[in-house]
Design a protein around this motif. Structure first.
Motif, short mmCIF file in Angstrom:
data_model
loop_
_atom_site.label_atom_id
_atom_site.label_comp_id
_atom_site.label_asym_id
_atom_site.label_seq_id
_atom_site.Cartn_x
_atom_site.Cartn_y
_atom_site.Cartn_z
N HIS A 159 0.87 -1.17 0.00
CA HIS A 159 0.00 0.00 0.00
C HIS A 159 0.91 1.21 0.00
CE1 HIS A 159 -2.97 -2.91 1.42
NE2 HIS A 159 -3.82 -2.12 0.79
N PHE A 160 0.66 2.11 -0.93
CA PHE A 160 1.45 3.32 -1.06
C PHE A 160 0.49 4.50 -1.03
CE2 PHE A 160 3.28 6.71 -3.66
CZ PHE A 160 4.46 6.90 -2.98
N SER A 161 0.79 5.46 -0.17
CA SER A 161 -0.09 6.64 -0.07
C SER A 161 0.75 7.89 0.12
CB SER A 161 -1.09 6.48 1.07
OG SER A 161 -0.47 6.08 2.27
N LEU A 162 0.22 8.99 -0.39
CA LEU A 162 0.86 10.30 -0.23
C LEU A 162 0.00 11.15 0.68
CD1 LEU A 162 2.01 11.15 -3.89
CD2 LEU A 162 3.38 10.26 -2.00
N TRP A 163 0.68 12.01 1.48
CA TRP A 163 0.01 12.80 2.52
C TRP A 163 0.53 14.22 2.53
CZ3 TRP A 163 -3.67 10.15 5.27
CH2 TRP A 163 -3.68 8.76 5.09
N GLU A 164 -0.36 15.13 2.89
CA GLU A 164 0.06 16.52 3.04
C GLU A 164 0.67 16.78 4.41
OE1 GLU A 164 -3.12 19.33 2.74
OE2 GLU A 164 -4.35 18.32 4.23
N HIS A 165 0.54 15.85 5.33
CA HIS A 165 1.12 15.98 6.67
C HIS A 165 1.90 14.70 6.99
CE1 HIS A 165 -1.97 13.23 8.07
NE2 HIS A 165 -2.88 14.01 7.51
N GLY A 166 2.65 14.71 8.08
CA GLY A 166 3.60 13.64 8.33
C GLY A 166 3.24 12.60 9.35
N ASP A 167 2.01 12.49 9.79
CA ASP A 167 1.69 11.52 10.83
C ASP A 167 0.39 10.79 10.56
OD1 ASP A 167 1.99 10.08 13.17
OD2 ASP A 167 1.06 11.61 14.42
N PRO A 168 0.26 10.12 9.38
CA PRO A 168 -0.96 9.35 9.17
C PRO A 168 -1.03 8.20 10.17
CG PRO A 168 0.64 8.92 7.44
CD PRO A 168 1.18 10.06 8.26
N ASP A 169 -2.25 7.90 10.61
CA ASP A 169 -2.44 6.84 11.62
C ASP A 169 -1.85 5.52 11.17
OD1 ASP A 169 -3.73 8.55 13.33
OD2 ASP A 169 -5.73 8.04 12.60
N ALA A 170 -1.86 5.23 9.87
CA ALA A 170 -1.39 3.94 9.38
C ALA A 170 0.09 3.72 9.67
CB ALA A 170 -1.66 3.82 7.88
N ALA A 171 0.86 4.79 9.89
CA ALA A 171 2.28 4.62 10.20
C ALA A 171 2.47 3.87 11.51
CB ALA A 171 2.97 5.98 10.26
N LYS A 172 1.46 3.92 12.35
CA LYS A 172 1.55 3.22 13.63
C LYS A 172 1.36 1.72 13.46
CE LYS A 172 -0.18 7.35 15.79
NZ LYS A 172 -1.42 8.09 15.81
N ASP A 173 0.90 1.28 12.30
CA ASP A 173 0.66 -0.14 12.04
C ASP A 173 1.78 -0.77 11.22
OD1 ASP A 173 -1.80 0.05 13.36
OD2 ASP A 173 -2.82 0.65 11.53
N GLY A 174 3.00 -0.35 11.43
CA GLY A 174 4.12 -0.95 10.74
C GLY A 174 4.47 -0.33 9.41
N GLY A 175 3.85 0.79 9.07
CA GLY A 175 4.20 1.45 7.82
C GLY A 175 5.50 2.22 7.93
N GLU A 176 6.10 2.49 6.80
CA GLU A 176 7.35 3.26 6.74
C GLU A 176 7.03 4.64 6.17
OE1 GLU A 176 10.54 0.01 5.47
OE2 GLU A 176 8.60 -0.14 4.44
N LEU A 177 7.41 5.67 6.90
CA LEU A 177 7.12 7.04 6.53
C LEU A 177 8.34 7.65 5.84
CD1 LEU A 177 4.76 9.07 6.85
CD2 LEU A 177 5.95 9.92 8.89
N PHE A 178 8.12 8.26 4.69
CA PHE A 178 9.16 8.89 3.89
C PHE A 178 8.87 10.38 3.73
CE2 PHE A 178 8.96 4.51 2.51
CZ PHE A 178 10.26 4.16 2.22
N GLN A 179 9.91 11.17 3.58
CA GLN A 179 9.77 12.56 3.17
C GLN A 179 9.70 12.58 1.64
OE1 GLN A 179 12.86 15.10 5.08
NE2 GLN A 179 13.34 13.21 6.19
N VAL A 180 8.82 13.39 1.09
CA VAL A 180 8.71 13.54 -0.37
C VAL A 180 9.54 14.75 -0.77
CG1 VAL A 180 7.16 13.97 -2.31
CG2 VAL A 180 6.42 12.49 -0.41
N LEU A 181 10.56 14.51 -1.59
CA LEU A 181 11.43 15.59 -2.04
C LEU A 181 10.91 16.25 -3.32
CD1 LEU A 181 14.92 13.94 -1.43
CD2 LEU A 181 13.51 15.26 0.17
N HIS A 182 10.25 15.49 -4.16
CA HIS A 182 9.72 16.00 -5.43
C HIS A 182 8.72 14.98 -5.96
CE1 HIS A 182 9.63 18.16 -9.26
NE2 HIS A 182 9.83 17.02 -9.89
N VAL A 183 7.75 15.44 -6.72
CA VAL A 183 6.81 14.56 -7.41
C VAL A 183 6.79 14.94 -8.87
CG1 VAL A 183 4.41 13.78 -7.61
CG2 VAL A 183 5.36 14.31 -5.34
N SER A 184 7.05 13.96 -9.74
CA SER A 184 6.84 14.12 -11.18
C SER A 184 5.56 13.36 -11.49
CB SER A 184 8.00 13.51 -11.97
OG SER A 184 9.19 14.23 -11.75
N ALA A 185 4.58 14.02 -12.05
CA ALA A 185 3.27 13.39 -12.24
C ALA A 185 2.67 13.70 -13.61
CB ALA A 185 2.32 13.83 -11.13
#
Length: 197
Positions: A159-185
């Protein structure tokens, strides 16, 4: 839709400013890449947001296999391989893509969750659970987008998700949180929404 990611684990004392400068210098080169839905330039820094490692790990959602292959074999990937060594590239088949409730917001963080598909489960039920989870993530406050995919060589969903803030609840369930440096879309609007089968 096809998902793809590679990881470069960097030394504990590595200056992650080098990665930030690299992304500033070359990140725009995929802003109009044919066949690319989106590429997120992702970084984990040791000691930041609970990360035990320094890790550069771009994540891709592709609209076409041709675009993905042109990236891997046509030269763009060669620069990274020349600079850091050629990493293993993970690929997953898309199961679901959802625009988030904050779809128009800039993505500042990404969350990746990998889960094994247990032996003995009904495959269709496991896939539907992944689709439902992507839909649930997309509806959470601050979600920009959510996707689910499967690697059938390992029987693992991601499961891959993008967020405007840095503390989605799912990170507490073993997810890995990354900083987004740039998005090419360049092809984000063409990514097929909802269930992919």
């Amino acid at each position: 839709m096809h998902a793809m990611q590679y990881e470069l684990t960097l030394p504990a004392d590595y200056d992650t400013g080098i990665i930030r400068a690299r992304v500033s210098r070359v990140g725009h080169k995929l802003d109009d890449w044919p066949g690319l839905g989106l590429k997120t330039y992702l970084l984990r820094e040791r000691g930041v947001h609970g990360s035990p490692v320094n890790l550069y790990a771009p994540f891709y959602l592709w609209n076409t296999v041709e675009g993905m292959n042109a990236f891997l074999w046509g030269g763009a990937f060669q620069g990274l391989s020349d600079d850091f060594g050629r990493p293993a590239v993970r690929q997953w088949t898309g199961l679901s893509y959802e625009q988030g409730v904050a779809a128009d917001s800039p993505a500042r963080f990404a969350l990746r969750q990998r889960r094994p598909v247990p032996d003995g489960v009904v495959h269709a039920e496991a896939a539907q659970e992944a689709v439902d989870e992507a839909r649930r993530l997309a509806r959470e406050e601050g979600a920009v987008l959510a996707a689910a995919a499967v690697d059938t060589s390992r029987w693992e969903t991601v499961h891959f998700s993008l967020w405007e803030h840095g503390d989605p609840d799912a990170a507490k369930d073993g997810g890995e949180l990354f900083q987004v440096l740039h998005v090419s879309a360049p092809g984000r609007s063409a990514l097929p929404g909802g269930r992919q089968w």
